[in-house]
Design an enzyme around this catalytic site. Sequence first.
Site, mmCIF file in Angstrom:
data_model
loop_
_atom_site.group_PDB
_atom_site.id
_atom_site.type_symbol
_atom_site.label_atom_id
_atom_site.label_comp_id
_atom_site.label_asym_id
_atom_site.label_seq_id
_atom_site.Cartn_x
_atom_site.Cartn_y
_atom_site.Cartn_z
ATOM 1 N N LYS A 9 -11.881 -17.005 -37.559
ATOM 2 C CA LYS A 9 -13.175 -16.813 -36.916
ATOM 3 C C LYS A 9 -13.027 -16.755 -35.396
ATOM 4 C CE LYS A 9 -15.717 -19.065 -40.691
ATOM 5 N NZ LYS A 9 -16.818 -19.972 -41.051
ATOM 6 N N TYR A 49 -22.348 -12.655 -45.776
ATOM 7 C CA TYR A 49 -23.016 -13.954 -45.871
ATOM 8 C C TYR A 49 -24.387 -13.833 -46.561
ATOM 9 C CZ TYR A 49 -19.523 -16.427 -43.018
ATOM 10 O OH TYR A 49 -18.368 -17.019 -42.543
ATOM 11 N N ASN A 112 -15.714 -23.662 -38.069
ATOM 12 C CA ASN A 112 -14.717 -24.275 -38.947
ATOM 13 C C ASN A 112 -13.482 -23.397 -39.162
ATOM 14 O OD1 ASN A 112 -15.877 -22.399 -40.588
ATOM 15 N ND2 ASN A 112 -16.745 -23.831 -42.062
ATOM 16 N N HIS A 115 -12.623 -18.383 -42.619
ATOM 17 C CA HIS A 115 -13.276 -18.058 -43.889
ATOM 18 C C HIS A 115 -12.177 -17.743 -44.885
ATOM 19 C CE1 HIS A 115 -15.661 -16.152 -46.991
ATOM 20 N NE2 HIS A 115 -14.705 -15.239 -47.032
ATOM 21 N N GLU A 126 -14.281 -8.912 -51.231
ATOM 22 C CA GLU A 126 -14.190 -9.157 -49.778
ATOM 23 C C GLU A 126 -13.036 -8.385 -49.146
ATOM 24 O OE1 GLU A 126 -14.090 -13.419 -49.306
ATOM 25 O OE2 GLU A 126 -16.226 -13.620 -49.773
HETATM 26 P P1 ADP Z 1 -17.275 -21.778 -46.847
HETATM 27 O O1 ADP Z 1 -16.957 -21.058 -45.562
HETATM 28 O O2 ADP Z 1 -16.649 -23.166 -46.889
HETATM 29 O O3 ADP Z 1 -16.973 -20.959 -48.080
HETATM 30 P P2 ADP Z 1 -20.169 -21.199 -47.146
HETATM 31 O O4 ADP Z 1 -19.840 -19.893 -47.784
HETATM 32 O O5 ADP Z 1 -21.141 -22.095 -47.837
HETATM 33 O O6 ADP Z 1 -18.856 -22.079 -46.850
HETATM 34 O O7 ADP Z 1 -20.774 -20.936 -45.686
HETATM 35 C C1 ADP Z 1 -20.273 -19.905 -44.890
HETATM 36 C C2 ADP Z 1 -20.187 -20.389 -43.448
HETATM 37 O O8 ADP Z 1 -21.496 -20.663 -42.953
HETATM 38 C C3 ADP Z 1 -19.419 -21.690 -43.268
HETATM 39 O O9 ADP Z 1 -18.018 -21.513 -43.205
HETATM 40 C C4 ADP Z 1 -19.980 -22.188 -41.963
HETATM 41 O O10 ADP Z 1 -19.371 -21.521 -40.850
HETATM 42 C C5 ADP Z 1 -21.422 -21.763 -42.064
HETATM 43 N N1 ADP Z 1 -22.269 -22.835 -42.580
HETATM 44 C C6 ADP Z 1 -22.439 -23.205 -43.863
HETATM 45 N N2 ADP Z 1 -23.300 -24.233 -43.964
HETATM 46 C C7 ADP Z 1 -23.690 -24.517 -42.695
HETATM 47 C C8 ADP Z 1 -24.598 -25.477 -42.098
HETATM 48 N N3 ADP Z 1 -25.266 -26.342 -42.856
HETATM 49 N N4 ADP Z 1 -24.732 -25.469 -40.754
HETATM 50 C C9 ADP Z 1 -24.068 -24.600 -39.990
HETATM 51 N N5 ADP Z 1 -23.209 -23.657 -40.484
HETATM 52 C C10 ADP Z 1 -23.027 -23.632 -41.812
#
Ligand code: ADP
Length: 153
Positions: A9, A49, A112, A115, A126
């Site tokens: 990211k 997303y 974080n 992805h 994807e």
């Molecule tokens: P992952 O990336 O662990 O597969 P998700 O697909 O649920 O998780 O979410 C996609 C991305 O959206 C996350 O990696 C994170 O960057 C963001 N995200 C998810 N939940 C939250 C939240 N509650 N607050 C802020 N950002 C979030």
Amino acid sequence: MEKTLVILKPCAVQRAIVGQVTARFEQKGLRLAGMKMMQLTDEILNVHYAHLAEKSFFQRVKDSMMVAPVIVCCYEGVDAVETVRTMTGATTSRRAAPGTIRGDFAMSFQENIIHTSDSIENAQVELARFFKPEEIFDYDQATFQFLYANDEF
Ligand code: ADP
């Protein structure tokens, strides 16, 4: 053999940890099948997303994915999707286990670092979203016989 998508990211690019993060996948033994830098757009993120579209933070997450270019990678290995997902750690980085990429490099829910595809089906969809077929390379991995027993693949 499975292929999976990893996106480093904008936070990873800005914090200059692209090398440290990709080194982990190299060390693990995953074969790098594709890698490029790209600028994401609202259009592609609306699809990528889509499962977050109803969330209050949807636009903020999309904006955070567009503030700088990302690095998209395709890695291949036996059970690559699950292996990479395990290496990724929990979405909330503060709670991600030490030793995982999020656990070792981040504090945030949103920022974080990476992805990674969460299922074999999603990995295929994807990868097709972010790579053209000719950008995925199927060369032989020179170390292959030292990475697996011959009944593992
Ligand atoms: P992952 O990336 O662990 O597969 P998700 O697909 O649920 O998780 O979410 C996609 C991305 O959206 C996350 O990696 C994170 O960057 C963001 N995200 C998810 N939940 C939250 C939240 N509650 N607050 C802020 N950002 C979030």
